[in-house]
Write an enzyme that holds these catalytic residues in place. Structure first.
Site, PDB file in Angstrom:
ATOM      1  N   LYS A   1      37.240   8.708  93.959  1.00  0.00           N
ATOM      2  CA  LYS A   1      37.930   9.623  93.920  1.00  0.00           C
ATOM      3  C   LYS A   1      39.052  10.278  92.904  1.00  0.00           C
ATOM      4  O   LYS A   1      39.354   9.369  92.977  1.00  0.00           O
ATOM      5  CB  LYS A   1      38.080   9.976  95.421  1.00  0.00           C
ATOM      6  CG  LYS A   1      39.357   9.288  95.955  1.00  0.00           C
ATOM      7  CD  LYS A   1      40.632   9.093  96.036  1.00  0.00           C
ATOM      8  CE  LYS A   1      41.623   8.333  96.223  1.00  0.00           C
ATOM      9  NZ  LYS A   1      43.276   8.442  95.886  1.00  0.00           N
TER      10      LYS A   1
ATOM     11  N   ASP B   1      41.854   8.195 104.473  1.00  0.00           N
ATOM     12  CA  ASP B   1      40.514   9.110 102.700  1.00  0.00           C
ATOM     13  C   ASP B   1      39.087   9.250 103.330  1.00  0.00           C
ATOM     14  O   ASP B   1      38.437   9.728 102.905  1.00  0.00           O
ATOM     15  CB  ASP B   1      40.470   8.637 101.689  1.00  0.00           C
ATOM     16  CG  ASP B   1      42.162   8.580 100.691  1.00  0.00           C
ATOM     17  OD1 ASP B   1      42.663   9.531 101.066  1.00  0.00           O
ATOM     18  OD2 ASP B   1      42.403   7.991  99.651  1.00  0.00           O
TER      19      ASP B   1
END
Length: 285
Positions: free
Chosen positions: A14, A135
């Site tokens: 990410k 996350d």
């Protein structure tokens, strides 16, 4: 549930294209954030193979204790929700460096969730497993999207970034996330003028909005680790890059390009001038 067979799940890296730290909540001490998450064509690969008992291995072995391994914790939690999950050996082939701000450990845990969902699409694994890490909700979503709260509240989906060439550069030294937040010393930023309930910008407007945003942890990370500042300076100076920024709390920095040719030329440059640093090329997916 499908018959037992080997299965493979990709765990993409990410990027936080921007990360605004808005305040610190008095109720639990967590920080309120606003961040644009995107995912990359570069990541780890997880292989799920039938086995006599549940097990997990990593290649290369990063020395993470099983109790601290998010993928193992996700597997354990998924088994609690679906006791008939078949005994499986999970092999994690690591391509992402540790302590990089690329969300590798969380991506591995999300890959376990996606594997379990293939076998039990009727079970909600995501809600209970979201608590494994800040996350986790974005990692399970794997969509270019604006997130707020502590990173747990989904907002506007952002289209138009897929295929964007990315150059990644990580110094050999890292940055502690807690130290980055502490170094803010309560000096929090303002959110981007990008309401969650409105359509996301696109095209040149989207690029302008991303460039006008920031990573509030970038300055603390540079102060704590001068190598981060060096990485940002190097990426800011390469030809063809329209953005250079740090992701998460670092220490990986990235540059975005319009075309792959300049990105690949920049990759060759950083590999030549920083041969001991980790670097990679990817595209936003």
């Amino acid at each position: 549930m499908t018959p037992r067979r080997s299965d493979s799940v990709f765990a993409p890296a990410k990027l936080n294209l921007f990360l605004h730290v808005l305040d610190r909540r008095s109720s639990d001490g967590l920080h309120s954030l606003q961040s644009l998450f995107v995912y990359l064509s570069l990541g780890d690969q997880l292989r799920f193979s039938p086995a006599a008992a549940f097990d997990l291995s990593m290649s290369p072995d990063l020395g993470v204790a099983r109790a601290d391994n998010l993928a193992w914790r996700a597997l354990d939690a998924a088994r609690g929700l679906a006791p008939d999950l078949p005994a499986t050996h999970v092999t994690i082939r690591k391509h992402l460096p540790a302590e990089a701000g690329l969300g590798g450990g969380t991506a591995n845990a999300a890959a376990v969730v996606h594997w379990a969902e293939r076998l039990h699409p009727e079970i909600d694994f995501r809600t209970p497993l979201a608590a494994l890490g800040a996350d986790m909700p974005p990692a399970m979503d794997q969509t270019a999207r604006l997130w707020s709260g502590t990173g747990d509240r989904p907002g506007t989906r952002v289209d138009g970034l897929a295929g964007t060439p990315v150059l990644l550069l990580k110094p050999p030294t890292g940055v502690a996330t807690g130290a980055c937040f502490a170094a803010l010393q309560g000096q929090f930023g303002a959110p981007a003028p990008w309401p969650d309930d409105e359509a996301a910008p696109s095209g040149a407007e989207l690029q302008h909005a991303i460039k006008a945003a920031r990573n509030d942890l970038e300055a603390p990370a540079c102060a704590l680790n001068p190598d981060v500042a060096e990485a940002l300076a190097l990426l800011s100076g390469v030809e063809g890059a329209w953005l250079a920024r740090m992701t998460g709390s670092g220490s990986t920095c990235f540059a975005l390009f319009h075309e792959k040719g300049p990105r690949d030329a920049a990759l060759a440059l950083v590999q030549r001038t920083r041969p001991t640093w980790w670097s990679g090329a990817a595209d936003i997916i």
